[in-house]
Every structure is written in structure tokens, then in C-alpha cells.
Design a protein around this motif. Structure first.
Motif, short mmCIF file in Angstrom:
data_model
loop_
_atom_site.label_atom_id
_atom_site.label_comp_id
_atom_site.label_asym_id
_atom_site.label_seq_id
_atom_site.Cartn_x
_atom_site.Cartn_y
_atom_site.Cartn_z
N MET A 5 32.06 -7.16 5.34
CA MET A 5 31.02 -5.84 5.20
C MET A 5 29.75 -6.39 6.13
N ALA A 6 29.30 -5.33 6.95
CA ALA A 6 27.87 -5.89 7.79
C ALA A 6 26.92 -6.05 6.77
N PRO A 7 25.96 -6.87 7.08
CA PRO A 7 24.58 -7.11 6.51
C PRO A 7 24.02 -5.89 5.69
N GLN A 8 23.90 -4.76 6.53
CA GLN A 8 23.33 -3.72 6.16
C GLN A 8 24.13 -2.69 5.16
N ALA A 9 25.38 -3.01 4.97
CA ALA A 9 26.32 -2.21 3.96
C ALA A 9 25.71 -1.87 2.75
N GLY A 10 25.85 -0.84 2.23
CA GLY A 10 25.21 -0.38 1.12
C GLY A 10 26.58 -0.65 -0.10
N GLU A 11 25.99 -0.33 -1.42
CA GLU A 11 26.93 -0.37 -2.57
C GLU A 11 27.98 0.71 -2.48
N THR A 12 27.66 1.91 -2.03
CA THR A 12 28.70 2.90 -1.83
C THR A 12 29.79 2.88 -0.91
N ASP A 13 29.29 1.94 0.28
CA ASP A 13 30.50 1.62 1.30
C ASP A 13 31.32 0.61 0.67
N LEU A 14 30.86 -0.11 -0.34
CA LEU A 14 31.77 -1.36 -0.85
C LEU A 14 32.61 -0.63 -1.66
N VAL A 15 32.02 0.35 -2.54
CA VAL A 15 32.78 1.05 -3.60
C VAL A 15 34.10 1.78 -2.87
N GLU A 16 33.75 2.31 -1.82
CA GLU A 16 34.60 3.09 -1.01
C GLU A 16 35.82 2.27 -0.52
N VAL A 17 35.27 0.96 -0.14
CA VAL A 17 36.51 0.00 0.58
C VAL A 17 37.35 -0.37 -0.64
N VAL A 18 36.75 -0.60 -1.65
CA VAL A 18 37.37 -1.23 -3.03
C VAL A 18 38.65 -0.15 -3.43
#
Ligand code: PEP
Ligand code: MN
Length: 347
Positions: A5-18
Motif C-alpha cells: 500500500m502507498a504511504p498515503q493509503a487510507g483505511e477504506t483503501d485497505l478494506v477494499e483490497v482485503v
């Protein structure tokens, strides 16, 4: 497969990846590092093929590599990395000399050793505060008192500090004083320690285990990388063989072989490989010749009285010989050496 993940990635980006990994039938293992988060994906070939996260916001890269180690592999990063330790580079265009006492014994001894190291051309200071000794009756190191001494000697000499951490519970304390965390040979497969140093936000010097294969060594490095820390320097420090006249056998093949497998810098420790002073400079020269990115050596102002590893500590003539080797051999191979023809004056 590893999703970085990029340093500026947010929690919602991570949830979408998972969510996408799980929707494809895979399992996602999230590791939150100091600067970035990494998602390891486990599943069969078909699962890995169908995970598509390339256009998800916050995804920096997707690493699909067949080697068991991913983030540290040469495939992931075709050019050799340079690791900066408080501004001192360790990498393919330079040659770095790290020197200092095996163990911090007192403020006076550490300052004297650091001055020897500096005069010899070292740009980083080593010194053990926590010593992983074979015998429980041997000197175990001064702990936090030694860390304070190292920080004072850094202030006095300007040399950033490399010191070993042997227990995951000490990582935060060591980080308050050290510029680089060393994981020693005996702890190369202490996986909770590797994860703790991986999350600590400091460069790591990872020594090769006494009997470790290159793959095991690189898998240990992957534990650190998987926590978001790719500032890792590998150190070949000798392996156990049938030979008994040296403490260990410096495996010079490790340098070009591991450089071929991984983008991480590789240095050698001829002091702990040989265990005897007379072999340290010849083995250091061998390390330079096979392309090591630096050497780490023990120096001591009074080796006869050293509390740890005095028999291998350089001083006097042997240290001068090392300075000459570091000043002359790496430049022949196109590297900038930290040591010039005129060694630095003592402060
Ligand atoms: C050291 O560098 O002080 C040390 C203990 O090294 P190793 O882990 O290689 O034995
Ligand atoms: Mn030692």
C-alpha cells in the motif's frame, strides 16, 4: 503475492483490497509498518490470478514473484538498494567500514575504540550493549548503561551507532539510542524479534545464522520487510564447518550469490568469522574482492583486557593494514571508499 500500500493509503483503501482478495477466494494477511502497510495474499494459483487490485486507490504495487521471499528478492527490485544509516550509505557504489568494540565495557574504552575506528576511516560505530553469549557465566553486556555510553560517544565522535538487540521487548529502548539495529547470528530465526525490528522504523543489520542457507537467511529478511521495512543490510559472518582452527568459516560465495538473489546490500564480518586477529584483514580483503558493500570489524584499545572477543580485535598495525585495504581495494572495483589516503584526524 504481496500487495504494497502507498504511504498515503487510507483505511477504506485497505478494506477494499482485503475484500477483493477474499472475494477471489484468497486469505489476506495485513502488516502495518511504520511507513507502509503490506498485504500478503495466500491462495492457489487460480486465486492469485484472479485477484485484481491494480486500480484500487492506495495500492502502490503488486509483487508477484515465484521465489519464497518476495520483497527482498532481486526480481522485485532489479537494482541493488542503498540503505542509509543516519546519512551514511551502505550500497553498491560505496564501501562502508563499520568498526568498534565487540562489547561496550566502559565509557573510556568505548570512546577510545571509537576514536581508533574513526581514525581508521570507519563511518559507523559498532558496540554491543546486550551480548548473546554462549556461556551464561560470560559477560552479558551493560544493557541500557551501554546504550547511553554509545549515544554519548556518538555525540563526541559523530559516528552513528549500530548495536544488537536480542529480545523483542528491548526493541523500543534500543531504538531510543541506536541508528541501526543488529540481529545476530543466534537470533536470525527469532521470528518475533524479526517482526519487532521490522516495525521499529530503523535500518536493520541482519547477520546470517550459524548454519543457515541463503534461502533461510533471505526468508528471515522477508520477515523484516513484510513489516514495511526494506532498510535491511545482510551480513555474512562465517558459518560452522568441519574446520576447527578458525571459529567459523567465512563463506565468500555468499556475497555474489546473495547479491544475485536479492537487492539488499551485503557486508562481511571477518572478525566473528575468524575469531583471530591475524586473519581479519586477509578475510576483509577477500570480502572486498567478491563485491561486499562494506565490512564490520571489532577494534579494542586494549584487546588483552577485553571482556569479549579480544583475540579478534584489531588495533595498532593490523588496524592500519585494514585502513590501507579499505582505501585501495574498493576503488579498483569502482566503489567510493569511506577511507581516503589520509585517515581522518582524531577529534
Ligand atoms: C557481534 O557482532 O557482536 C556478534 C555477537 O556477532 P554474531 O551474531 O555474528 O556472532
Ligand atoms: Mn563478538
Amino acid at each position: 503475492m504481496v500487495i504494497v500500500m502507498a504511504p498515503q493509503a487510507g483505511e477504506t483503501d485497505l478494506v477494499e483490497v482485503v475484500r477483493r482478495v477474499e472475494a477471489a477466494g484468497g486469505s489476506a494477511f495485513v502488516s502495518r509498518g511504520v511507513t507502509r502497510t503490506i498485504v500478503g495474499v495466500v491462495g492457489n494459483e487460480a486465486v492469485l490470478e484472479s485477484v485484481d487490485v491494480t486500480h484500487v486507490p492506495g495500492v502502490a504495487e503488486v509483487v508477484r514473484i515465484t521465489a519464497p521471499y518476495k520483497l527482498v528478492s532481486r526480481e522485485h527490485h532489479p537494482r541493488t538498494s542503498t540503505v542509509s544509516v543516519a546519512g551514511v550509505p551502505i550500497g553498491p557504489t560505496t564501501f562502508t567500514l563499520i568498526a568498534g568494540p565487540c562489547a561496550v565495557e566502559s565509557a573510556e574504552q568505548t570512546l577510545a575504540a571509537a576514536q581508533l575506528a574513526r581514525r581508521a576511516g570507519a563511518t559507523l560505530l559498532r558496540g554491543g550493549a546486550y551480548k548473546p553469549r554462549t556461556s551464561p557465566y560470560a559477560f552479558q553486556g551493560l544493557g541500557v548503561a551501554a546504550l547511553r555510553i554509545l549515544a554519548d560517544v556518538r555525540a563526541e565522535t559523530g559516528l552513528p551507532v549500530v548495536t544488537e538487540v536480542i529480545d523483542a521487548t528491548d526493541v523500543d529502548t534500543v531504538c531510543q539510542y541506536a541508528d541501526m539495529l543488529q540481529v545476530g547470528t543466534r537470533n536470525m530465526q527469532n521470528f518475533s524479534l524479526l517482526q519487532a525490528v521490522g516495525g521499529a522504523g530503523k535500518p536493520v543489520l541482519l547477520k546470517r545464522g550459524l548454519c543457515a542457507t541463503y534461502e533461510e537467511w533471505l526468508m528471515a529478511a522477508e520477515y523484516i520487510a513484510q513489516r514495511g521495512n526494506l532498510d535491511i543490510v545482510l551480513c555474512e559472518r562465517g558459518i560452522r564447518t568441519a574446520e576447527t582452527s578458525t571459529r567459523n568459516t567465512l563463506d565468500v560465495s555468499a556475497v555474489p550469490m546473495v547479491h544475485a538473489l536479492s537487492h539488499l546490500p551485503v557486508i562481511v564480518d571477518p572478525s566473528h568469522a575468524a575469531g583471530r586477529r591475524d586473519l581479519v584483514v586477509p578475510l576483509a580483503r577477500a570480502g572486498m574482492a567478491v563485491g561486499a558493500d562494506g565490512v564490520i570489524v571489532d577494534v579494542h584499545p586494549d584487546p588483552e583486557r577485553a571482556l569479549c572477543d579480544g583475540a579478534q580485535a584489531l588495533h595498532g598495525d593490523t588496524l592500519d593494514e585494514l585502513t590501507v585495504a579499505v582505501a585501495t581495494i574498493p576503488p579498483l572495483l569502482g566503489r567510493r571508499s569511506a577511507v581516503t589516503a589520509d585517515p581522518m584526524p582524531t577529534r
